[in-house]
Design a protein around this motif. Structure first.
Motif, short mmCIF file in Angstrom:
data_model
loop_
_atom_site.label_atom_id
_atom_site.label_comp_id
_atom_site.label_asym_id
_atom_site.label_seq_id
_atom_site.Cartn_x
_atom_site.Cartn_y
_atom_site.Cartn_z
N HIS A 291 0.86 -1.20 0.00
CA HIS A 291 0.00 0.00 0.00
C HIS A 291 0.89 1.23 0.00
O HIS A 291 1.73 1.37 0.89
N ALA B 64 -1.15 0.13 -6.71
CA ALA B 64 -1.59 0.39 -5.33
C ALA B 64 -0.43 0.69 -4.38
O ALA B 64 -0.59 1.38 -3.38
N GLN B 65 0.72 0.14 -4.71
CA GLN B 65 1.86 0.33 -3.80
C GLN B 65 2.89 1.32 -4.34
O GLN B 65 3.96 1.50 -3.75
N GLU C 257 -2.75 5.24 -10.78
CA GLU C 257 -4.08 4.75 -11.18
C GLU C 257 -4.03 3.97 -12.47
O GLU C 257 -4.80 3.05 -12.69
#
Ligand code: PEP
Ligand code: MN
Length: 338
Positions: A277, A312-313, A305
């Motif tokens: 994350h 996401a990370q 994106e």
């Protein structure tokens, strides 16, 4: 078994020892330190008992190595190893080396934009996968050779060394043409034929800890590479599988001091795969520097994106630059710089 030589041991005495032991089927690795030269022996230890090395001219002492990893161990080499990447980057020295870039190479334009920003923020190595080890065969698998060409061209244009993943022993020659460092990913940490193949080159190898590998497993895998003659190995903690599901993996910060104690090889931490994350990456990176890591590998994408893998990370370049600034004080507090 390690043989420590007298400080005035001659080349002829070293040759005499290695010739004798090689006849017994042992591989001798000579390591020339600043103060002392030592010889590490790999092969059937029983064979060594057949010759009294203690009485050979030039020998000061004979030390049995108790750990299963030999060449990788601190017993074999007391000083920290410094792995050079290209002409300017040294991993394992006072300066903490930061490797950054997108998970995958996606296009020349994207990579160039990110490379300029990470360089400005202080990174010295550009990462980007061209062969991607995806969990699903239907996910983006990387651009292949085209991706390698882009990585190499952008690295040269911006003035950054390059690192990329290799997944198969048959890719060694191809990847060697384009990148400065071979990355062996978590899923291939125990691909022993791949380890042996890169061990036969003289290019640095970045070895990531497997998802379910112990620290000992990681060091044994590194031993495969060193035993083939390539001592330029950088280890990487990238998180392991545990029962915890709040993060993608559990970053094992303990691995930093443990590896530094057991081995002379440099240790890098990857807080991107370690957490999964982007919001946790900075905390994990700060902890890694405080724990004494020799480098960081961080995924950075201009537009997470739209990233084709690991969006996401991935940090945005501005967050990466902020983190690099914060890390300066932490590095200084532990006697390092960044
Ligand atoms: C990567 O660096 O993008 C990667 C696939 O890492 P790992 O092998 O640690 O999962
Ligand atoms: Mn990734």
């Amino acid at each position: 078994m390690i043989v420590v030589l007298k400080s005035d041991a001659t080349e002829e005495q070293i040759r005499h020892i290695t010739e004798k032991t090689e006849k017994l089927g042992l591989k001798a690795h000579v390591s020339r330190g600043v103060e002392r030269t030592i010889i590490g022996f790999i092969g059937p230890e029983d064979a060594l008992r057949m010759i009294p090395l203690e009485v050979f001219p030039g020998v000061e002492s004979v030390i049995p190595v108790l750990s299963p990893f030999k060449l990788v161990s601190r017993e074999f080499k007391k000083q920290d190893s410094i792995v050079k990447i290209g002409p300017h980057v040294k991993v394992g020295d006072k300066k903490i080396v930061v490797m950054a870039g997108p998970c995958s190479v996606e296009s020349h334009e994207n990579l160039l934009a990110v490379a300029k920003k990470i360089k400005k923020a202080g990174a010295t190595v550009l990462r980007g996968g061209a062969f991607k080890p995806r969990t699903s065969p239907y996910d983006f698998q990387g651009m292949g050779e085209e991706g390698l060409k882009i990585l190499s061209a952008v690295g040269k244009e911006v003035g950054l060394a390059t690192i990329t993943e290799i997944m198969d022993p048959r890719q060694v020659e191809l990847v060697a043409q384009y990148a400065d460092v071979f990355q062996i990913g978590a899923r291939n940490m125990q691909n022993f034929s791949l380890l042996r193949e890169v061990g036969q080159t003289r290019k640095p190898v970045f070895l990531k800890r497997g998802l379910s590998a112990t620290i000992k497993d990681l060091l044994m895998s590194a031993e495969y590479i060193l035993s083939e003659g390539n001592f330029d190995v950088i280890l990487c903690e990238r998180g392991i599988r545990t029962f915890e599901t709040a993060t993608r993996n559990t970053l094992d910060i303990n691995a930093v001091p443990v590896v530094k104690k057991l081995s002379h090889l440099p240790m890098v931490v990857d807080p991107s795969h370690g957490t999964g994350h982007w919001g946790y990456v900075a905390s994990a990176a700060r902890a890694a520097v405080a724990a004494g890591c020799d480098g960081l590998m961080i995924e950075v994408h201009d537009n997470p994106e739209e990233a084709l893998s690991d969006g996401a990370q991935s940090l945005k370049p501005e967050n990466f630059a902020t983190l690099m600034n914060e890390l300066k004080a932490i590095a200084q507090a532990v006697g390092r710089e960044i």
